[in-house]
Design an enzyme around this catalytic site. Structure first.
Site, short mmCIF file in Angstrom:
data_model
loop_
_atom_site.label_atom_id
_atom_site.label_comp_id
_atom_site.label_asym_id
_atom_site.label_seq_id
_atom_site.Cartn_x
_atom_site.Cartn_y
_atom_site.Cartn_z
N TYR A 148 49.74 75.15 83.36
CA TYR A 148 48.87 74.78 82.23
C TYR A 148 48.19 76.04 81.66
CZ TYR A 148 45.14 72.24 79.74
OH TYR A 148 44.28 71.73 78.78
N LYS A 152 48.55 77.70 77.95
CA LYS A 152 47.40 77.79 77.03
C LYS A 152 47.11 79.24 76.65
CE LYS A 152 46.49 73.37 76.62
NZ LYS A 152 46.66 72.66 75.34
P1 NAD Z 1 44.44 63.11 76.53
O1 NAD Z 1 45.36 63.09 77.68
O2 NAD Z 1 43.50 61.99 76.35
O3 NAD Z 1 45.24 63.27 75.15
C1 NAD Z 1 46.45 63.95 75.03
C2 NAD Z 1 47.27 63.27 73.96
O4 NAD Z 1 48.50 64.01 73.81
C3 NAD Z 1 47.64 61.83 74.34
O5 NAD Z 1 47.44 60.97 73.24
C4 NAD Z 1 49.12 61.95 74.69
O6 NAD Z 1 49.86 60.76 74.47
C5 NAD Z 1 49.55 63.07 73.76
N1 NAD Z 1 50.81 63.68 74.19
C6 NAD Z 1 51.18 64.05 75.44
N2 NAD Z 1 52.44 64.52 75.43
C7 NAD Z 1 52.86 64.47 74.15
C8 NAD Z 1 54.06 64.82 73.49
N3 NAD Z 1 55.11 65.33 74.17
N4 NAD Z 1 54.14 64.66 72.14
C9 NAD Z 1 53.10 64.14 71.45
N5 NAD Z 1 51.94 63.75 72.02
C10 NAD Z 1 51.83 63.93 73.36
O7 NAD Z 1 43.63 64.49 76.70
P2 NAD Z 1 42.74 65.33 75.66
O8 NAD Z 1 41.64 65.94 76.43
O9 NAD Z 1 42.42 64.55 74.45
O10 NAD Z 1 43.77 66.49 75.29
C11 NAD Z 1 43.88 67.03 73.99
C12 NAD Z 1 44.16 68.51 74.07
O11 NAD Z 1 43.01 69.18 74.61
C13 NAD Z 1 45.32 68.91 74.99
O12 NAD Z 1 46.06 69.94 74.38
C14 NAD Z 1 44.63 69.42 76.22
O13 NAD Z 1 45.45 70.32 76.94
C15 NAD Z 1 43.43 70.08 75.62
N6 NAD Z 1 42.31 70.31 76.54
C16 NAD Z 1 41.73 69.27 77.19
C17 NAD Z 1 40.65 69.51 78.03
C18 NAD Z 1 39.95 68.40 78.77
O14 NAD Z 1 39.14 68.70 79.66
N7 NAD Z 1 40.16 67.15 78.45
C19 NAD Z 1 40.19 70.83 78.20
C20 NAD Z 1 40.80 71.86 77.52
C21 NAD Z 1 41.87 71.59 76.67
#
Ligand code: NAD
Length: 256
Positions: A148, A152
Site C-alpha cells: 500500500y 501511494k
Molecule cells: P473505502 O474502502 O470506503 O472506499 C474505497 C472505494 O474504492 C470503495 O467504494 C471501493 O468499492 C472502491 N474500489 C476499490 N477497488 C476499486 C476498483 N478496482 N475500481 C473502482 N473502485 C474501486 O475507503 P476510503 O477510505 O473511502 O478510501 C478512499 C481512498 O482514500 C483510497 O484511495 C484509500 O487508499 C485512501 N485513503 C484512505 C485512508 C483511510 O484511513 N480510510 C487513509 C489514507 C488514504
C-alpha cells in the site's frame, strides 16, 4: 453560486467512503458528477439520490476507463475534473507478502491512477483539475502496509509528473494524503451490520487519541472539503503538491 458550477467531475471509488462524500459535496457545489465504482448497487443508488451519472469502472481496466469517459462525454458533453480516489489496503509484513497481493494493490492504487490520468487528461477541458488520493503512507513509512505504502508513494510521483506535463494546458494536478479516516478501510466494522457502532467508535477514539495530535480519527467529509478546494478555483495557483490531512500525525512524535 456553487464553487463547481458548470463543471463535470468524475470521482472513482465513489460508491462509499471518501469518494461518496466528494461526490455529494461536489454535487452540492453545482458540479455534474460521474460516480464511478465497482459497487454497482451502492454507486447507482448514490447517483440517483444526488442527480449524478453512475458508471461501472474497475480502475485497473484500461477498456473500462475508455467506456467511462465516453459515457461522461455522452451525458454531459465535457469533463473538467477527475478525482482518482479508488483504493484498496492489505496488511502484511513485506517478507510475507505474496506477489499476487502486492500486484493486486498496485493494480488498483497505482495503475488505476495512471490509467485515469492517461485516459482523462487528453479530453479534460483546459484549466481542468486532477486530484489523486495518495495517503499519509505516500510520504512516510508504516509497518505492515508495504504494498500500500509503495503504491501511494507512486501516486505522489505520478501527481508531480502529471502536474509538470499538463501545466501548459492550465490543468492542475494535486494529491490528497489522508491519515486515518473513518471509512470502511480504516474501520471495517462500519461494514458489519452486527457491530456495535458505539463500541467501535469508542475503540477508534482510544486508538487515535494516543497516535494523532488532534486526538481523533478524521472524517470523510473533511477530506471531501480538501478535494473540493483542489478542484475549485480557490486553489488556482497550486499544482504538483501533496496535501496532508491527518490531524497532525505526520508532524512528529511527542516524547513526553
Ligand atoms: P473505502 O474502502 O470506503 O472506499 C474505497 C472505494 O474504492 C470503495 O467504494 C471501493 O468499492 C472502491 N474500489 C476499490 N477497488 C476499486 C476498483 N478496482 N475500481 C473502482 N473502485 C474501486 O475507503 P476510503 O477510505 O473511502 O478510501 C478512499 C481512498 O482514500 C483510497 O484511495 C484509500 O487508499 C485512501 N485513503 C484512505 C485512508 C483511510 O484511513 N480510510 C487513509 C489514507 C488514504
Amino acid at each position: 453560486m456553487g464553487k463547481l458550477d458548470g463543471r463535470v467531475v468524475l470521482v472513482t471509488g465513489a460508491a462509499r467512503g471518501q469518494g461518496e462524500q466528494e461526490a455529494r459535496l461536489f454535487a452540492e457545489e453545482g458540479a455534474r458528477v460521474v460516480v464511478a465504482d465497482v459497487l454497482d448497487d451502492q454507486g447507482a443508488a448514490l447517483a440517483k439520490e444526488i442527480g449524478a451519472l453512475y458508471v461501472h469502472l474497475d480502475v485497473g481496466e484500461e477498456a473500462q476507463w475508455r467506456e467511462a469517459v465516453d459515457a461522461a462525454g455522452q451525458a454531459y458533453g465535457r469533463l473538467d475534473g477527475l478525482v482518482n480516489n479508488a483504493g484498496i489496503l492489505r496488511f502484511n509484513a513485506l517478507t510475507d507478502t505474496p506477489l499476487d497481493e502486492f500486484m493486486q494493490v498496485v493494480r488498483v492504487n497505482q495503475v488505476g491512477c495512471f490509467l485515469g490520468i492517461r485516459t482523462v487528461a487528453p479530453v479534460l477541458a483546459d484549466g481542468g483539475t486532477i486530484v489523486n488520493t495518495a495517503s499519509y503512507t505516500g510520504l512516510t513509512g508504516m509497518a505492515a502496509v508495504g504494498a500500500y505504502a509503495a503504491s501511494k508513494h507512486a501516486v505522489v510521483g505520478l501527481t508531480r509528473v502529471a502536474a509538470l506535463e499538463l501545466a501548459p494546458r492550465g490543468i492542475r494536478v494535486n494529491a490528497v494524503c489522508p491519515g486515518a479516516i473513518d471509512t470502511a478501510m480504516s474501520n471495517p466494522a462500519a461494514l458489519d451490520p452486527e457491530a456495535d457502532a458505539e463500541e467501535t467508535a469508542k475503540a477508534l477514539d482510544g486508538l487515535y487519541r494516543g497516535l494523532v495530535p488532534l486526538g481523533r480519527i478524521g472524517r470523510p467529509e473533511e477530506v471531501a472539503r480538501l478535494a473540493l478546494f483542489l478542484t475549485s478555483d480557490d486553489s488556482s495557483y497550486i499544482t504538483g503538491q501533496p496535501f496532508v490531512i491527518d490531524g497532525g500525525w505526520l508532524a512528529g512524535v511527542s516524547v513526553i
